[in-house]
Design a protein around this motif. Structure first.
Motif, short mmCIF file in Angstrom:
data_model
loop_
_atom_site.label_atom_id
_atom_site.label_comp_id
_atom_site.label_asym_id
_atom_site.label_seq_id
_atom_site.Cartn_x
_atom_site.Cartn_y
_atom_site.Cartn_z
N ALA A 22 0.83 -1.20 0.00
CA ALA A 22 0.00 0.00 0.00
C ALA A 22 0.87 1.25 0.00
CB ALA A 22 -0.93 0.00 1.21
N VAL A 23 1.92 1.24 0.78
CA VAL A 23 2.84 2.38 0.81
C VAL A 23 3.56 2.53 -0.53
CG1 VAL A 23 4.95 3.29 1.87
CG2 VAL A 23 3.18 2.26 3.31
N GLU A 24 4.03 1.41 -1.09
CA GLU A 24 4.77 1.43 -2.36
C GLU A 24 3.91 1.92 -3.50
OE1 GLU A 24 6.82 -1.77 -5.47
OE2 GLU A 24 6.24 -2.41 -3.44
N MET A 25 2.63 1.52 -3.51
CA MET A 25 1.73 1.87 -4.61
C MET A 25 1.00 3.18 -4.36
SD MET A 25 1.82 -0.56 -6.98
CE MET A 25 3.56 -0.80 -6.75
N HIS A 26 1.27 3.84 -3.23
CA HIS A 26 0.64 5.11 -2.89
C HIS A 26 -0.88 4.98 -2.85
CE1 HIS A 26 4.59 6.93 -3.41
NE2 HIS A 26 4.66 6.36 -4.61
N VAL A 27 -1.34 3.96 -2.15
CA VAL A 27 -2.77 3.72 -2.02
C VAL A 27 -3.02 3.35 -0.56
CG1 VAL A 27 -2.54 1.28 -2.62
CG2 VAL A 27 -4.72 2.45 -3.01
N THR A 28 -4.23 3.58 -0.10
CA THR A 28 -4.52 3.22 1.29
C THR A 28 -4.68 1.72 1.42
OG1 THR A 28 -6.92 3.40 1.02
CG2 THR A 28 -5.73 5.42 1.60
N GLN A 29 -4.44 1.21 2.63
CA GLN A 29 -4.54 -0.24 2.85
C GLN A 29 -5.96 -0.74 2.62
OE1 GLN A 29 -2.40 -1.68 6.26
NE2 GLN A 29 -3.74 -3.46 6.48
N PRO A 30 -6.99 -0.04 3.09
CA PRO A 30 -8.34 -0.53 2.81
C PRO A 30 -8.66 -0.58 1.32
CG PRO A 30 -8.37 1.05 4.61
CD PRO A 30 -6.99 1.09 4.04
N THR A 31 -8.18 0.41 0.55
CA THR A 31 -8.42 0.39 -0.90
C THR A 31 -7.77 -0.82 -1.54
OG1 THR A 31 -8.58 2.80 -1.01
CG2 THR A 31 -8.06 1.65 -3.06
N LEU A 32 -6.54 -1.12 -1.11
CA LEU A 32 -5.83 -2.28 -1.65
C LEU A 32 -6.55 -3.56 -1.26
CD1 LEU A 32 -3.42 -3.49 -3.14
CD2 LEU A 32 -2.09 -3.30 -1.02
N SER A 33 -6.99 -3.66 -0.02
CA SER A 33 -7.69 -4.87 0.43
C SER A 33 -8.98 -5.09 -0.37
CB SER A 33 -8.02 -4.74 1.93
OG SER A 33 -6.82 -4.67 2.69
N ARG A 34 -9.72 -3.97 -0.63
CA ARG A 34 -10.96 -4.11 -1.40
C ARG A 34 -10.66 -4.54 -2.84
NH1 ARG A 34 -12.42 0.52 1.66
NH2 ARG A 34 -11.76 1.91 -0.03
N ALA A 35 -9.55 -4.06 -3.42
CA ALA A 35 -9.19 -4.44 -4.79
C ALA A 35 -8.89 -5.93 -4.87
CB ALA A 35 -7.98 -3.63 -5.25
N ILE A 36 -8.15 -6.45 -3.89
CA ILE A 36 -7.84 -7.88 -3.89
C ILE A 36 -9.11 -8.69 -3.69
CG2 ILE A 36 -6.57 -9.71 -2.73
CD1 ILE A 36 -4.88 -7.73 -4.40
N ALA A 37 -10.01 -8.20 -2.83
CA ALA A 37 -11.28 -8.90 -2.61
C ALA A 37 -12.10 -8.94 -3.89
CB ALA A 37 -12.06 -8.20 -1.48
N ARG A 38 -12.10 -7.85 -4.67
CA ARG A 38 -12.84 -7.85 -5.94
C ARG A 38 -12.25 -8.87 -6.91
NH1 ARG A 38 -13.12 -2.23 -5.00
NH2 ARG A 38 -11.24 -1.85 -6.24
N LEU A 39 -10.92 -8.99 -6.94
CA LEU A 39 -10.30 -9.99 -7.81
C LEU A 39 -10.73 -11.39 -7.41
CD1 LEU A 39 -6.59 -8.75 -8.28
CD2 LEU A 39 -8.35 -8.95 -10.03
N GLU A 40 -10.71 -11.64 -6.12
CA GLU A 40 -11.08 -12.98 -5.65
C GLU A 40 -12.55 -13.27 -5.93
OE1 GLU A 40 -7.93 -13.84 -2.06
OE2 GLU A 40 -9.73 -12.68 -1.56
N THR A 41 -13.38 -12.26 -5.80
CA THR A 41 -14.80 -12.44 -6.13
C THR A 41 -14.98 -12.71 -7.61
OG1 THR A 41 -15.47 -10.99 -4.31
CG2 THR A 41 -17.07 -11.34 -6.08
N GLY A 42 -14.24 -11.98 -8.41
CA GLY A 42 -14.35 -12.15 -9.85
C GLY A 42 -13.93 -13.53 -10.32
N PHE A 43 -12.88 -14.10 -9.71
CA PHE A 43 -12.42 -15.44 -10.10
C PHE A 43 -13.12 -16.54 -9.30
CE2 PHE A 43 -8.88 -12.91 -11.75
CZ PHE A 43 -8.71 -13.49 -13.00
#
Length: 299
Positions: A22-43
Motif C-alpha cells: 500500500a505504501v509502495e503503490m501510494h494507495v490506502t490499505q483498505p483500498t488495496l484490500s478491497r481491490a484484492i477482494a474484488r479480484l477474488e470475487t471475480g475469479f
C-alpha cells in the motif's frame, strides 16, 4: 478488474505484505484490500491464504500471477510502441525502393533527415518495382520509391527526382570509344537486362520500342550489379542508371551517353491513398515534400 488492480496484485504477490505494498503503490490499505477482494470475487476463489496475519500466495494466485505478468508485459509493450509511433521525432520508418536507388537517393534523403531527427530509425528493403508497390499497398512499408509511375489508382505518386540512364558496353565493344550513341545502334546486340517486373527493364523496353526494335534479351538478372558484371564479361550491353554506374564502374566496361530524348527516368515516392499509420512516417513524408525544389524535384 482493471490494470491498476492487476499491478497491485502482482506487487502483493512479491512481498505478501499488504501494508508495505500500500505504501509502495501510494494507495490506502483498505483500498488495496478491497481491490484484492474484488479480484477474488471475480475469479470465485481465494488467491491468497491468510495465516498469522500474513498473506501467502496459493496455487490459484500462482496461476493468476503468471498470466498477469504476461498481460501487463504486453500492455506495456503496446504502450511503448504507440508512444513511439505518436512521437514524430522518435520511431521507425519502413521504406521499400528499387535496388539501384539504395546506391544514392535513399541514403542521401535519410542522411539529410537524420541530421534533424537523429532518433528516427529506418527499416530498408530493396526490391523490384512490383514488389515495392505491393509492399506499400499492403502496409508492409510506409513509403516506396519507384520508377516509372505505377499504373494503379490506390497509390499517391509524387515525382521526387530524375535520373539519366546510360548504355553500358564492354570495353572492346564497337561503340566503346563513342561519347554518345543512339539506342537504335544496338538493335542487333545481345542485351543483359533486369527481369520484366523491374522499372529499369520497362524503361529499356520503352527505349527500344521508340527506336523501332525489340531488344534481344540474352541474359535476365535481378540486380544491377550482376548486369554490370555480365557486361564486363563481354556477353552483351545494357541500360544502367547513370549515378550507380558512374560511382562504381566495373573494370572492362565503358559508359556511353544516350542521346535519345527518353533516356532518363522519373523517380517517384509512393504512399497508400490513406493516412499513414505513424506520425514519424508522416514526418518523413512531409520532409520529402518540403525538400522538393521549385521544379518539383529533389535537388
Amino acid at each position: 478488474m482493471n490494470l491498476q488492480e492487476l499491478r497491485w496484485f502482482v506487487a502483493l504477490t512479491e512481498s505478501e505484505n499488504i501494508t508495505a505494498v500500500a505504501v509502495e503503490m501510494h494507495v490506502t490499505q483498505p483500498t488495496l484490500s478491497r481491490a484484492i477482494a474484488r479480484l477474488e470475487t471475480g475469479f470465485g476463489v481465494r488467491l491468497f491464504d491468510r495465516r498469522h496475519n500474513r498473506l501467502h500466495l496459493n496455487r490459484y494466485g500462482e496461476i493468476l500471477r503468471a498470466h498477469a505478468l504476461r498481460a501487463l508485459s504486453e500492455v506495456d509493450s503496446a504502450h511503448n510502441r504507440i508512444s513511439t509511433l505518436a512521437d514524430p521525432n522518435e520511431g521507425t520508418v519502413s521504406l521499400c525502393f528499387l535496388h539501384s536507388l539504395g546506391e544514392w537517393l535513399v541514403p542521401e534523403l535519410i542522411s539529410r533527415y537524420r541530421a534533424e531527427h537523429p532518433k528516427v530509425r529506418f527499416e530498408l528493403r530493396g526490391a523490384a518495382a512490383d514488389s515495392v508497390v505491393d509492399d506499400v499497398r499492403a502496409g508492409r512499408s510506409d513509403l516506396g520509391f519507384v520508377a516509372p509511375e505505377p499504373s494503379v489508382d490506390d497509390l499517391v505518386w509524387t515525382p521526387v527526382a530524375t535520373e539519366p540512364v546510360r548504355l553500358l558496353v564492354p570495353v572492346r565493344h564497337r561503340l566503346a570509344r563513342r561519347k554518345t550513341v543512339s539506342f537504335a545502334e544496338v538493335a542487333e546486340d545481345d542485351f543483359v537486362a533486369l527481369t520484366p517486373e523491374y522499372g529499369l527493364r520497362q524503361l529499356t523496353d520503352r527505349l527500344a520500342r521508340a527506336a523501332g526494335f525489340a531488344p534481344r534479351i540474352a541474359f535476365s538478372v535481378t540486380e544491377v550489379g550482376t548486369m554490370r558484371a555480365m557486361i564486363a564479361a563481354g556477353v552483351g550491353v545494357g541500360v544502367v542508371p547513370a549515378p550507380s554506374a558512374a560511382a562504381d564502374p566495373p573494370e572492362g566496361t565503358v559508359l556511353v551517353e544516350l542521346r535519345d530524348r527518353d533516356a532518363w527516368r522519373t523517380i517517384g515516392m509512393i504512399r497508400a491513398d490513406r493516412p499513414l499509420t505513424s506520425s514519424v512516417a508522416e514526418g518523413f513524408h512531409h520532409f520529402i515534400l518540403d525538400t522538393l525544389d521549385t521544379s518539383g524535384l529533389v535537388p
